[in-house]
Design an enzyme around this catalytic site. Structure first.
Site, PDB file in Angstrom:
ATOM      1  N   CYS A 185       0.850  -1.276  -0.030  1.00 40.94           N
ATOM      2  CA  CYS A 185      -0.028   0.096   0.021  1.00 40.94           C
ATOM      3  C   CYS A 185       0.941   1.238   0.090  1.00 40.94           C
ATOM      4  O   CYS A 185       0.372   2.360  -0.235  1.00 40.94           O
ATOM      5  CB  CYS A 185      -0.916   0.032   1.178  1.00 40.94           C
ATOM      6  SG  CYS A 185      -2.111  -1.460   1.420  1.00 40.94           S
ATOM      7  N   HIS A 201      -3.760   6.852   3.043  1.00 41.18           N
ATOM      8  CA  HIS A 201      -4.103   5.605   2.407  1.00 41.18           C
ATOM      9  C   HIS A 201      -5.631   5.287   3.029  1.00 41.18           C
ATOM     10  O   HIS A 201      -5.888   5.801   4.280  1.00 41.18           O
ATOM     11  CB  HIS A 201      -3.104   4.677   2.990  1.00 41.18           C
ATOM     12  CG  HIS A 201      -3.391   3.233   2.840  1.00 41.18           C
ATOM     13  ND1 HIS A 201      -3.544   2.979   1.446  1.00 41.18           N
ATOM     14  CD2 HIS A 201      -3.351   2.042   3.364  1.00 41.18           C
ATOM     15  CE1 HIS A 201      -3.941   1.672   1.318  1.00 41.18           C
ATOM     16  NE2 HIS A 201      -3.934   1.224   2.613  1.00 41.18           N
ATOM     17  N   ASN A 242      -9.940  -0.274   0.126  1.00 43.74           N
ATOM     18  CA  ASN A 242      -8.703  -0.225   0.344  1.00 43.74           C
ATOM     19  C   ASN A 242      -7.928  -0.899  -1.117  1.00 43.74           C
ATOM     20  O   ASN A 242      -8.219  -2.291  -1.314  1.00 43.74           O
ATOM     21  CB  ASN A 242      -7.989  -1.128   1.425  1.00 43.74           C
ATOM     22  CG  ASN A 242      -6.562  -1.027   1.512  1.00 43.74           C
ATOM     23  OD1 ASN A 242      -5.890  -0.612   0.536  1.00 43.74           O
ATOM     24  ND2 ASN A 242      -6.171  -1.738   2.543  1.00 43.74           N
TER      25      ASN A 242
END
Ligand code: UT7
Length: 327
Positions: A110, A254, A284
């Site tokens: 990520c 994020h 996500n």
């Protein structure tokens, strides 16, 4: 170095929390209250990571007014490459016809898009390359265990891209990357991983039923590591830029969990309206998440010329990064 243009791409298919209620023992209420996610996008079976990456790249190139032949560096941050080799970046290079570029992938989960930005920055600032295409792209639906309610409610597919170019000190343009922090902690490799399918644990007919080639996560441990490390990275990035958190106009975090974003924001003493969120729509999307959020924030006018923006991401590795950019 400055960001000359951004782009993103989300697949059409929407998977809602109500849809997930039919797959695993969960509820819209649990997912919304624990994560903030309402729905996510799922790529078509024949839509590989490079397809999404190419579409995001084309939009960033259009926004920057850059042609394929201008690009001399392509970095794709992904943990779901089209193939083990060649790199997804080479697939994207072929799709775009960017034949002058050197192209390679990086693996930082990520945090990948921010890692790519900082790697490209070194190429550009050293004079080695002039125009970089950086992409965060992931098709997490392909490595999700759709029987595991602890993880399958969290993830989605998508891609985001940016064109980075050189700037001269006397061009009068104040935009650019002001500071960066990049870090990793390999002691935490086991808290978030896809354990099988690589050289350590190949998938065989005997172990295929164990779904070792899907995401395995200790959610609480990831949550704790994310809050601690990203808060420290944000503070360091702001301080290295010679700013205070009051000087940050927009936080682009994020997009994993709204409770993690709240913890970062509160530590930095930022009001809720400063955090740009789209996790309710996309979940996500790993390496793509910050890139997609940046593109949406720019295109919707949330980020304005001259704003200081703070980008921050964390994920498997453990790997994390933060950057302050003046737009
Ligand atoms: O890019 C990095 C990727 N990962 C992350 O950022 C994840 C970070 N961690 C998190 O976001 C949170 O830890 C989660 C959202 C994954 C989980 O939230 P939590 O508040 O830490 O819940 P938990 O894991 O402690 O689970 C609480 C309860 C458990 O039941 P019991 O043991 O208390 O009876 C779970 O079994 O919630 C249960 N649970 C669910 N219930 C309904 C776990 N998943 C679900 C679900 N629906 N989908």
């Amino acid at each position: 170095m400055k960001i000359a243009g951004t782009g993103s791409y989300l697949p059409e298919k929407v998977l809602s929390n109500a849809d997930l209620e039919k797959l695993v023992e969960t509820t819209d209420d649990w997912i919304t209250s624990r994560t903030g996610i309402k729905e996510r996008r799922i790529a078509a079976a024949d839509e590989a990571t490079s397809h999404m990456a190419t579409k995001a790249a084309e939009r960033a190139m259009e926004a920057a007014g850059v042609k394929a032949e201008d690009i001399d560096l392509i970095i794709v941050a992904t943990i779901t490459p089209d193939t083990f080799f060649p790199s997804t970046a080479c697939h994207v290079q072929r799709n775009l016809g960017a034949i002058r570029a050197v192209a390679f992938d990086i693996s930082a989960a990520c945090a990948g898009f921010l890692y790519a930005m900082q790697i490209a920055r070194h190429f550009i600032n050293s004079g080695n390359r002039k125009t970089a295409l950086i992409i965060g792209a992931d098709k997490l639906s392909g490595i999700t265990n759709w029987t595991d309610r602890n993880t399958c409610v969290l993830f989605g597919d998508g891609a985001g891209a940016a064109i980075l170019t050189t700037k001269t000190p006397d061009d009068g343009d104040p935009s650019g990357l002001l500071s960066s922090v990049m870090a990793s902690d390999g002691r935490l490799t086991d808290i978030l991983s896809v354990p099988g399918g690589g050289s350590a644990i190949p998938i065989t007919p005997d172990n295929a039923h164990l779904r070792l080639n899907t995401i395995n996560m200790q959610g609480k441990e990831v949550f704790k590591a994310a809050v601690k490390n990203t808060c420290e990275a944000c503070e360091a990035a702001i301080s290295r830029a010679g700013l205070t958190s009051d000087d940050i106009a927009v936080l682009i975090p994020h997009q994993a969990n709204v409770r993690i974003v709240d913890a970062i924001r509160e530590r930095l003493r930022m009001p809720p309206e400063k955090a740009f969120l789209n996790l309710h729509k996309y979940g996500n999307t790993s390496g793509a998440a910050v890139a997609i959020a940046l593109d949406e924030a720019v295109r919707t006018g949330v980020v304005k010329k001259g704003d200081n923006i703070l980008l921050v991401a964390f994920g498997a590795g453990f790997a994390w990064a933060a950057s302050v950019v003046r737009w």
